[in-house]
Design a protein around this motif. Structure first.
Motif, PDB file in Angstrom:
ATOM      1  N   ASP A  15      73.512  54.309  57.309  1.00 32.21           N
ATOM      2  CA  ASP A  15      73.076  55.560  55.516  1.00 32.21           C
ATOM      3  C   ASP A  15      73.950  56.883  56.449  1.00 32.21           C
ATOM      4  OD1 ASP A  15      71.750  53.626  54.906  1.00 32.21           O
ATOM      5  OD2 ASP A  15      69.767  54.090  56.373  1.00 32.21           O
ATOM      6  N   LEU A  16      74.779  57.229  57.713  1.00 30.45           N
ATOM      7  CA  LEU A  16      75.338  58.313  57.986  1.00 30.45           C
ATOM      8  C   LEU A  16      76.743  58.042  57.630  1.00 30.45           C
ATOM      9  CD1 LEU A  16      73.895  59.592  61.508  1.00 30.45           C
ATOM     10  CD2 LEU A  16      73.146  60.186  59.503  1.00 30.45           C
ATOM     11  N   TYR A  17      77.681  59.373  57.081  1.00 34.29           N
ATOM     12  CA  TYR A  17      79.098  59.426  57.575  1.00 34.29           C
ATOM     13  C   TYR A  17      79.358  58.922  58.351  1.00 34.29           C
ATOM     14  CZ  TYR A  17      78.478  61.916  52.843  1.00 34.29           C
ATOM     15  OH  TYR A  17      78.368  63.128  51.611  1.00 34.29           O
ATOM     16  N   SER A  18      80.546  57.846  58.119  1.00 34.63           N
ATOM     17  CA  SER A  18      81.520  57.374  58.914  1.00 34.63           C
ATOM     18  C   SER A  18      80.283  56.697  60.519  1.00 34.63           C
ATOM     19  CB  SER A  18      81.613  58.052  59.728  1.00 34.63           C
ATOM     20  OG  SER A  18      82.491  58.522  58.698  1.00 34.63           O
ATOM     21  N   GLY A  19      79.075  56.507  60.050  1.00 32.11           N
ATOM     22  CA  GLY A  19      77.755  56.135  61.321  1.00 32.11           C
ATOM     23  C   GLY A  19      77.803  57.753  62.027  1.00 32.11           C
ATOM     24  N   GLY A  20      78.233  58.487  61.858  1.00 34.17           N
ATOM     25  CA  GLY A  20      77.047  59.374  62.468  1.00 34.17           C
ATOM     26  C   GLY A  20      78.361  59.249  63.426  1.00 34.17           C
ATOM     27  N   PRO A  21      78.017  60.777  64.791  1.00 31.93           N
ATOM     28  CA  PRO A  21      78.736  60.708  66.241  1.00 31.93           C
ATOM     29  C   PRO A  21      77.875  60.030  67.165  1.00 31.93           C
ATOM     30  CG  PRO A  21      77.459  62.210  65.667  1.00 31.93           C
ATOM     31  CD  PRO A  21      76.996  61.383  64.505  1.00 31.93           C
ATOM     32  N   SER A  22      78.407  58.359  66.767  1.00 34.52           N
ATOM     33  CA  SER A  22      78.163  57.472  67.811  1.00 34.52           C
ATOM     34  C   SER A  22      79.822  56.419  68.529  1.00 34.52           C
ATOM     35  CB  SER A  22      77.793  56.225  67.388  1.00 34.52           C
ATOM     36  OG  SER A  22      77.901  55.855  65.699  1.00 34.52           O
ATOM     37  N   TRP A  23      79.920  56.141  69.343  1.00 38.35           N
ATOM     38  CA  TRP A  23      80.887  55.297  69.406  1.00 38.35           C
ATOM     39  C   TRP A  23      81.565  54.418  68.405  1.00 38.35           C
ATOM     40  CZ3 TRP A  23      83.901  50.977  71.140  1.00 38.35           C
ATOM     41  CH2 TRP A  23      84.678  51.437  72.015  1.00 38.35           C
ATOM     42  N   PRO A  24      82.674  54.718  68.242  1.00 42.28           N
ATOM     43  CA  PRO A  24      83.890  55.961  69.277  1.00 42.28           C
ATOM     44  C   PRO A  24      83.750  56.312  68.418  1.00 42.28           C
ATOM     45  CG  PRO A  24      85.697  53.972  67.945  1.00 42.28           C
ATOM     46  CD  PRO A  24      83.857  53.706  67.341  1.00 42.28           C
ATOM     47  N   TYR A  25      83.233  57.839  67.855  1.00 41.78           N
ATOM     48  CA  TYR A  25      83.278  58.842  67.394  1.00 41.78           C
ATOM     49  C   TYR A  25      82.462  59.762  67.672  1.00 41.78           C
ATOM     50  CZ  TYR A  25      85.140  56.376  63.378  1.00 41.78           C
ATOM     51  OH  TYR A  25      85.463  54.885  63.044  1.00 41.78           O
ATOM     52  N   SER A  26      83.168  61.096  67.570  1.00 39.12           N
ATOM     53  CA  SER A  26      82.471  62.356  68.422  1.00 39.12           C
ATOM     54  C   SER A  26      82.814  63.345  67.167  1.00 39.12           C
ATOM     55  CB  SER A  26      82.862  63.015  69.820  1.00 39.12           C
ATOM     56  OG  SER A  26      84.169  62.893  69.383  1.00 39.12           O
ATOM     57  N   ALA A  27      82.256  64.285  67.406  1.00 38.04           N
ATOM     58  CA  ALA A  27      82.436  65.668  66.894  1.00 38.04           C
ATOM     59  C   ALA A  27      82.060  66.914  67.286  1.00 38.04           C
ATOM     60  CB  ALA A  27      80.394  65.054  65.491  1.00 38.04           C
ATOM     61  N   PRO A  28      82.099  68.286  67.141  1.00 36.60           N
ATOM     62  CA  PRO A  28      81.875  69.160  67.428  1.00 36.60           C
ATOM     63  C   PRO A  28      80.292  69.567  67.161  1.00 36.60           C
ATOM     64  CG  PRO A  28      83.676  69.334  65.785  1.00 36.60           C
ATOM     65  CD  PRO A  28      83.416  67.893  65.653  1.00 36.60           C
TER      66      PRO A  28
END
Length: 484
Positions: free
Chosen positions: A208-221
């Motif tokens: 339900d979040l864009y790209s799954g939100g800032p969760s592994w393997p992604y991070s966000a500022p």
């Protein structure tokens, strides 16, 4: 920072309570043990709040080779390397039977400025991932819940890049930089034994979040604040960009998800605000039992996203999306939210030369059924340590999870059947059950055989429009994790 010793769930709770009681929450002085890992993977001991000594390398394969790590540590530097290999085989059901492989290597470097006369309670952290292999979930099963937290898009990417600073005797900890939120928020410590990704960052958030939100393997500022105002309460808050890949909500071949390198630090979409309150308890003391400590962690929290989110049934011109006269774009709304609760509790524990313990976990999530495919989710399970003869550090677990479609998503599936005679998405709740056994072969090597059974695969969807629903799937897996 990596898998270093055998998993010991009951020790986690004791360490947490002792750390809070002494007024020391060491989040700034050492990253969490799972900071480099997806949250839905085996959680090692020591866990958050029970950090290993900075010069203890006995739990790694290369240890302190030629004193290099001790020399680096003298100047505040610590390098860690982790490798994970997984094999998955679909024994029955799913899209088709067969085996597949996926793996990951992760490297991290931390710097403690106090070692060279800098600020106390400070820490700089940078980490990178190399993800490889095929996705057993999408290629062979077709499930909504990903079989493994390591089942991710192949890439070589920067993971996290942040600086953390402790204040007030380290009771207040602030991190600023590119952050992964799913190692601290919504996490059940007991659920982290299990491999299915839904036991980490839940299906509702990843869908339900864009790209799954800032969760592994992604991070966000963003920024994360953790505060321990008094024993046994911990408060956490985070504000980050809500779209770590920078792509649209529905990626396509013409406009796919971006940022495979992890070096895009955009803030162009919306802001994601997360909050969580944690209460650490000793159930034995609260119940007045003459018993060894029964530690537990109870959490409530939620998030609010300021971005724009699509209606799951109606188009921009107000028509049903499946109707011939509907516009191509769905109707969009401003903002989205979710609330959750997590209950982690040790229910049985015996101290001694061969410690034994049993713990349970329950997590529920809820949001609205208009902007979200899944409006409700639930996971629950049991973990037991010390019951395998001559294998005191082995941990066994059984867990169940499910994601429940929101009303607009179910109506959209019915609309599709009405207008086209086909059901392009499921309407039933997908359930999965997992049996797993984590066994440490060496201090630096864990082996974990795993079995998962999924019914209503894909929510009862069909692999093709003219075929029956995807059959219930039985899957066997093996996870091998090494620390170097």
């Amino acid at each position: 920072m990596f898998l270093s010793k055998k998993l010991c769930v009951y020790c986690l709770g004791i360490g947490l309570m002792l750390a809070v009681a002494s007024g020391q929450i060491f989040a700034a002085t050492r990253p969490l043990t799972t900071d480099i890992l997806p949250s839905g993977v085996p959680l090692p001991f020591p866990a958050p709040g029970m950090q290993s000594s900075s010069d203890d390398w006995n739990s790694t394969l290369f240890a302190d080779t030629y004193g290099v790590r001790s020399w680096l540590n003298h100047y505040g530097l610590r390098f860690s390397l982790q490798d994970v290999e997984e094999v998955w085989g679909v024994a029955s059901g799913g899209l088709h039977q067969g085996a597949s492989y996926n793996g990951m290597s992760a490297a991290s470097l931390t710097f403690d400025p106090s070692r060279i006369g800098g600020w106390k309670y400070g820490l700089f952290n940078v980490s990178a991932l190399q993800i490889r292999g095929r996705s057993a979930t999408s290629d062979n099963v077709g499930a909504l819940n990903t079989l493994s937290g390591y089942d991710a898009q192949r890439s070589l990417r920067l993971f996290e890049l942040w600086y953390g600073q402790g204040f007030l005797g380290n009771r207040l900890d602030v991190r600023v930089g590119s952050l992964d939120l799913d190692t601290e928020f919504m996490v059940s410590q007991n659920a982290s034994l299990f491999l299915n990704a839904s036991f980490g960052w839940p299906l509702s958030a990843s869908t339900d979040l864009y790209s799954g939100g800032p969760s592994w393997p992604y991070s966000a500022p963003g920024v994360r604040i953790r505060y321990n105002p008094l024993y046994p309460l911990v408060l956490m808050f985070a504000a980050t960009d809500d779209n770590p890949t920078g792509g649209p909500f529905y990626p396509s071949q013409d406009n796919p998800a971006q940022n495979l390198s992890g070096t895009r630090f955009g803030v162009s979409n919306g802001a994601l605000f997360m909050f969580e309150a944690q209460l650490w308890v000793d159930a034995a003391r609260r119940l007045g039992l003459d018993h060894a400590a029964l530690p537990g962690t109870w959490k409530i929290g939620g998030y609010y996203d300021t971005g724009s989110f699509p209606d799951r049934r109606y188009s921009a011109n107000g028509r049903i999306l499946a109707a011939p006269d509907a516009s191509v774009s769905p109707r969009y709304y401003h903002g989205n939210w979710m609330v959750y609760g997590v209950f982690d509790q040790t229910i049985w524990r015996i101290e001694g030369d061969t410690p034994r313990a049993a713990s349970v976990f329950i997590r529920v999530t809820g949001n609205d059924g208009i902007k979200n495919t899944f409006s409700f989710g639930a996971e629950a399970g049991l973990t037991v340590q010390g019951i395998v003869p001559h294998r005191k550090d082995d941990v066994l677990g059984i867990a169940w999870g499910a994601g429940f479609f929101g009303r607009r998503a179910k109506q959209a599936a019915e609309d599709s059947l009405l207008y086209s005679g086909e059901i392009t998405s499921g309407r039933k709740s997908e359930h999965h059950i997992e049996l797993t056994w984590q066994t440490p072969v060496q201090p630096w090597l864990n082996i974990q055989p795993d079995f998962q059974y999924i019914w209503n695969v894909g929510g009862g969807a069909s692999s093709q429009s003219d075929t029956p629903a995807i059959p219930n799937a039985a899957i066997f897996g093996l996870n091998v994790s090494s620390s170097f």
